[in-house]
Design an enzyme around this catalytic site. Structure first.
Site, mmCIF file in Angstrom:
data_model
loop_
_atom_site.group_PDB
_atom_site.id
_atom_site.type_symbol
_atom_site.label_atom_id
_atom_site.label_comp_id
_atom_site.label_asym_id
_atom_site.label_seq_id
_atom_site.Cartn_x
_atom_site.Cartn_y
_atom_site.Cartn_z
ATOM 1 N N GLY A 1 47.609 27.238 42.674
ATOM 2 C CA GLY A 1 49.141 27.459 42.773
ATOM 3 C C GLY A 1 49.926 26.437 41.852
ATOM 4 O O GLY A 1 49.608 25.142 41.805
ATOM 5 N N ASN B 1 48.064 28.165 53.598
ATOM 6 C CA ASN B 1 47.520 29.011 52.748
ATOM 7 C C ASN B 1 47.036 30.439 53.380
ATOM 8 O O ASN B 1 46.452 30.328 54.335
ATOM 9 C CB ASN B 1 46.150 28.396 52.065
ATOM 10 C CG ASN B 1 45.498 29.377 51.038
ATOM 11 O OD1 ASN B 1 44.384 29.239 50.959
ATOM 12 N ND2 ASN B 1 46.485 30.262 50.475
ATOM 13 N N GLY B 2 47.517 31.231 52.865
ATOM 14 C CA GLY B 2 47.370 32.743 53.292
ATOM 15 C C GLY B 2 48.815 33.429 53.616
ATOM 16 O O GLY B 2 49.959 32.937 53.242
ATOM 17 N N CYS C 1 48.263 29.471 47.341
ATOM 18 C CA CYS C 1 48.373 28.269 47.855
ATOM 19 C C CYS C 1 46.895 27.470 47.808
ATOM 20 O O CYS C 1 45.771 28.223 48.064
ATOM 21 C CB CYS C 1 48.987 28.270 49.365
ATOM 22 S SG CYS C 1 50.599 28.553 49.101
ATOM 23 N N CYS D 1 35.997 40.332 53.214
ATOM 24 C CA CYS D 1 37.044 41.386 53.306
ATOM 25 C C CYS D 1 36.836 41.968 51.781
ATOM 26 O O CYS D 1 36.744 41.285 50.787
ATOM 27 C CB CYS D 1 38.445 40.735 53.193
ATOM 28 S SG CYS D 1 39.768 41.571 52.696
ATOM 29 N N ASP E 1 34.415 40.558 31.746
ATOM 30 C CA ASP E 1 35.588 39.897 32.364
ATOM 31 C C ASP E 1 35.441 39.929 34.109
ATOM 32 O O ASP E 1 34.692 41.008 34.268
ATOM 33 C CB ASP E 1 36.976 40.490 31.766
ATOM 34 C CG ASP E 1 38.165 39.663 32.210
ATOM 35 O OD1 ASP E 1 38.122 38.622 32.784
ATOM 36 O OD2 ASP E 1 39.279 40.257 31.683
ATOM 37 N N TYR F 1 37.047 35.643 41.384
ATOM 38 C CA TYR F 1 37.977 34.890 40.315
ATOM 39 C C TYR F 1 38.940 33.730 40.836
ATOM 40 O O TYR F 1 39.035 32.793 39.933
ATOM 41 C CB TYR F 1 39.183 36.033 40.272
ATOM 42 C CG TYR F 1 40.430 35.598 39.161
ATOM 43 C CD1 TYR F 1 39.938 35.279 37.901
ATOM 44 C CD2 TYR F 1 41.489 35.537 39.553
ATOM 45 C CE1 TYR F 1 40.960 34.960 36.923
ATOM 46 C CE2 TYR F 1 42.405 34.981 38.740
ATOM 47 C CZ TYR F 1 42.048 34.663 37.525
ATOM 48 O OH TYR F 1 43.216 34.611 36.599
HETATM 49 S S1 SF4 Z 1 39.151 40.937 49.375
HETATM 50 FE FE1 SF4 Z 1 40.745 41.012 50.954
HETATM 51 S S2 SF4 Z 1 41.855 38.968 51.188
HETATM 52 FE FE2 SF4 Z 1 40.866 38.967 49.187
HETATM 53 S S3 SF4 Z 1 42.233 39.663 47.596
HETATM 54 FE FE3 SF4 Z 1 41.068 41.464 48.343
HETATM 55 S S4 SF4 Z 1 42.369 42.330 50.091
HETATM 56 FE FE4 SF4 Z 1 42.888 40.384 49.787
#
Ligand code: SF4
Length: 474
Positions: A45, A119-120, A18, A450, A362, A259
Site C-alpha cells: 500500500g 488488512n482485508g 494494506c 481462495c 508475466d 503477485y
Molecule cells: S484469490 Fe480470492 S482473495 Fe485472492 S484476489 Fe482472488 S478472489 Fe481475492
C-alpha cells in the site's frame, strides 16, 4: 527485489490494499522498528501510512498520505516513546482516498484507548454499518475498519479477546487485524485466513506482520503464521493464543503468491519465490514454446521466467530494463500519462531482443493494456516472435476480500476468449497457467486456497452490490 506495485505507472495490475506491522518489546525503539517494518511492507500500500505507539497509559499517533518516508519526513520518531506499536500502509480505491481513511485508527471508548490496523475487506459491511448507525454509532471515515472499531468497542465488556470472538460471528469477509490498548497488543486473523499474518520474536519481545519479510527486515525471527480465526494477546506475560472461530477449510488468497507478496516472504508454509519459480516450471510443462530466449516482465514475472527457462532449457535473459527510480509523483494519473507510464518504467534492450523468438513471462493479465504495450515494445526492439506466457489462470471475477482487481467488465479475460486476447495484445502466442497446474504446486494443501477470481467459487458470500463493500458516507 520485490513487486513495486505502482497504481499510477503500472495501472494494469491488481492492487493490494494494506499491510500491517505490530510490536510489543519493552526496552526497544518500537516506533523506529515499526517504521522499518512498514518500509518492508510498502508494496502492500502506497497511499497512506501511520504508526501508533502505546506507553502504558496512552496511545500516540502519527499518520498521513504518502509513502512511509514521506509521511514521517517532518516527524521525528524520537517523539514517540513506548513499548508497543502498530503500523499500517494502505492503498485506497478511487473515491476513498482521504486522510481520514489512513490507519491506524485510534479511538477512546468506555474502557480507555484502542488502536486498530486492518488488512482485508469485510463483505457484510453495509448491513453492519446500517445496524450500527440505527443504534447511534457515528462514523468519520468511509472504511470498513471503522465498523470493526465500533463493534469491538460495543462488545468489549470483558476483554478484547472476548470482543474479537463475538466480532468473528457478526463480521464476514477478510481481516488480518492488529489491535493495541495502552499496554497490550492483540492480533487476529479471520476464520478463513484470507490475508497473511505471522508472528516473530525480537529479543525479549514479539513482532506481528502481514509478511515474514517485515520480520527479517527488523532482525526478528519467524515463529509461525497465525491460524485462521486465531486471536493472540501479547503482553508482559508473553503470548497467549485463543483459537477463536475457524472455517471448515482455510481460504488463503492464492494471488498473494502470484503477485502481491514479496518473494522473500514465506506464508502459510510456502516461500513466495519458490512458488513462483514452480509456476514457471509448470507453465513450461503445459506450454513449451520453440523460442530462443525467455524474458520476464520485471519484477513480478522474474521468478516464474527463471522457472520456465530452466524447465524448457531455453536461455533466460533480461530483455526489459526497469527504471527503479521513478517516484509515484513523477507524473499525473491521466489516461495519456498512464499509457506513457509503461514506456517510462520498462525499456526494451534491443541487443538482447533483436532477431530473437521471445517468450515473455508475466504474472497476470488484468485489463490487457500493459501486455499489448509490452508486446509492441519488444517488436519495435527487433523481436522476431513474441509469445506471452502468464503464470496464473485468466482473471475472470472481481475480488471482494481486500484486493482491487478492477470491475468485472474491465477484466479482459471476462470479456473475450483467449484467442481474441492474443489478437488484441498482438502476440504470436498466449498461454495461461491452468488452475489445476497452479494448485498442484500446493499439494496436498491445494484445497486451502481462495481461487475465486479465477473460478468464481467465493468462500464467503459476496455483497449483492457495491463491489468492494466500502461503507460510504459520501
Ligand atoms: S484469490 Fe480470492 S482473495 Fe485472492 S484476489 Fe482472488 S478472489 Fe481475492
Amino acid at each position: 527485489m520485490f513487486n513495486e506495485i505502482d497504481p499510477i505507472l503500472y495501472p494494469d495490475k491488481p492492487v493490494e490494499e494494506c499491510g500491517v506491522f505490530g510490536i510489543y518489546a519493552p526496552g526497544l525503539d518500537v516506533a523506529r522498528i515499526t517504521y522499518y517494518g512498514l518500509y518492508a511492507l510498502q508494496h502492500r500500500g502506497q497511499e497512506s501510512a501511520g504508526i501508533a505507539v502505546a506507553d502504558g497509559s496512552s496511545i500516540e499517533l502519527h499518520k498521513g498520505m504518502g509513502l512511509v518516508p514521506e509521511v514521517f519526513a517532518g516527524h521525528s520518531l524520537d517523539k514517540f516513546s513506548g513499548f508497543a506499536a502498530i503500523g499500517h500502509v494502505r492503498y485506497g480505491t478511487t473515491g476513498s482516498s482521504h486522510p481520514l481513511n489512513a490507519q491506524p485508527l485510534v479511538f477512546r471508548y468506555a474502557k480507555g484507548m484502542l488502536g486498530l490496523a486492518h488488512n482485508g475487506n469485510l463483505t457484510n459491511v453495509t448491513e453492519l454499518s446500517m445496524q450500527l448507525a440505527s443504534t447511534g454509532s457515528v462514523f468519520q471515515s468511509s472504511t470498513d475498519s471503522e465498523v470493526l472499531v465500533n463493534i469491538i468497542a460495543r462488545y468489549n465488556a470483558n476483554s478484547v479477546e472476548d470482543a474479537l470472538m463475538k466480532c468473528m460471528i457478526d463480521v464476514k469477509g477478510a481481516y488480518s487485524l492488529l489491535i493495541m490498548s495502552e499496554d497490550t497488543l492483540y492480533a487476529a486473523r479471520d476464520p478463513h485466513g484470507f490475508r497473511p499474518l505471522c508472528l516473530g520474536r525480537l529479543g525479549e519481545g514479539y513482532v506481528v506482520a502481514s509478511e515474514s519479510c517485515a520480520l527479517t527486515t527488523v532482525g526478528a525471527t519467524f515463529i509461525r503464521d497465525l491460524e485462521p480465526g486465531e486471536i493472540l494477546r501479547i503482553d508482559r506475560s508473553g503470548v497467549t493464543s485463543t483459537p477463536g472461530f475457524k472455517a471448515p477449510c482455510p481460504a488463503h488468497c492464492i494471488f498473494e503468491y502470484i503477485y502481491f507478496a514479496r518473494p522473500d516472504s514465506t506464508m502459510d508454509g510456502y516461500n513466495v519465490n519458490k512458488v513462483r519459480r514452480e509456476m514457471g516450471r509448470q507453465l513450461a510443462r503445459e506450454y513449451l514454446v520453440d523460442a530462443d530466449i525467455v524474458i520476464p516482465v520485471p519484477d513480478s514475472g522474474t521468478a516464474a521466467a527463471r522457472g520456465y527457462a530452466e524447465e524448457a532449457g531455453i536461455p533466460f535473459e533480461e530483455g526489459l530494463m526497469k527504471n527503479r527510480y521513478i517516484g509515484r509523483t513523477f507524473i499525473q494519473p491521466t489516461q495519456q500519462m498512464r499509457e506513457l507510464g509503461v514506456q517510462i518504467k520498462l525499456n526494451p534492450i534491443r541487443e538482447v531482443l533483436e532477431g530473437k523468438r521471445v517468450v515473455m513471462v508475466d504474472d497476470s493479465i488484468v485489463r490487457g493494456t500493459t501486455s499489448q504495450k509490452l508486446v509492441s515494445m519488444l517488436r519495435e526492439a527487433g523481436a522476431k516472435e513474441v509469445h506471452m506466457v502468464i503464470s496464473s489462470p485468466p482473471v475472470l471475477r472481481s475480488c471482494y476480500y481486500g484486493i482491487d482487481t478492477s470491475d468485472e467488465n474491465e477484466l479482459i479475460a471476462a470479456k473475450m476468449p483467449q484467442e481474441e486476447i492474443r489478437k488484441c495484445i498482438e502476440a504470436d502466442g498466449l498461454h495461461y497457467l491452468s488452475l489445476e497446474g497452479l494448485l498442484q504446486i500446493f499439494t496436498p494443501k491445494e484445497e486451502q486456497f481462495c481461487t475465486a477470481c479465477f473460478n468464481g467459487n467465493y468462500p464467503v458470500e459476496i455483497p449483492k452490490s457495491n463491489k468492494n463493500a466500502k461503507f460510504s458516507l459520501e
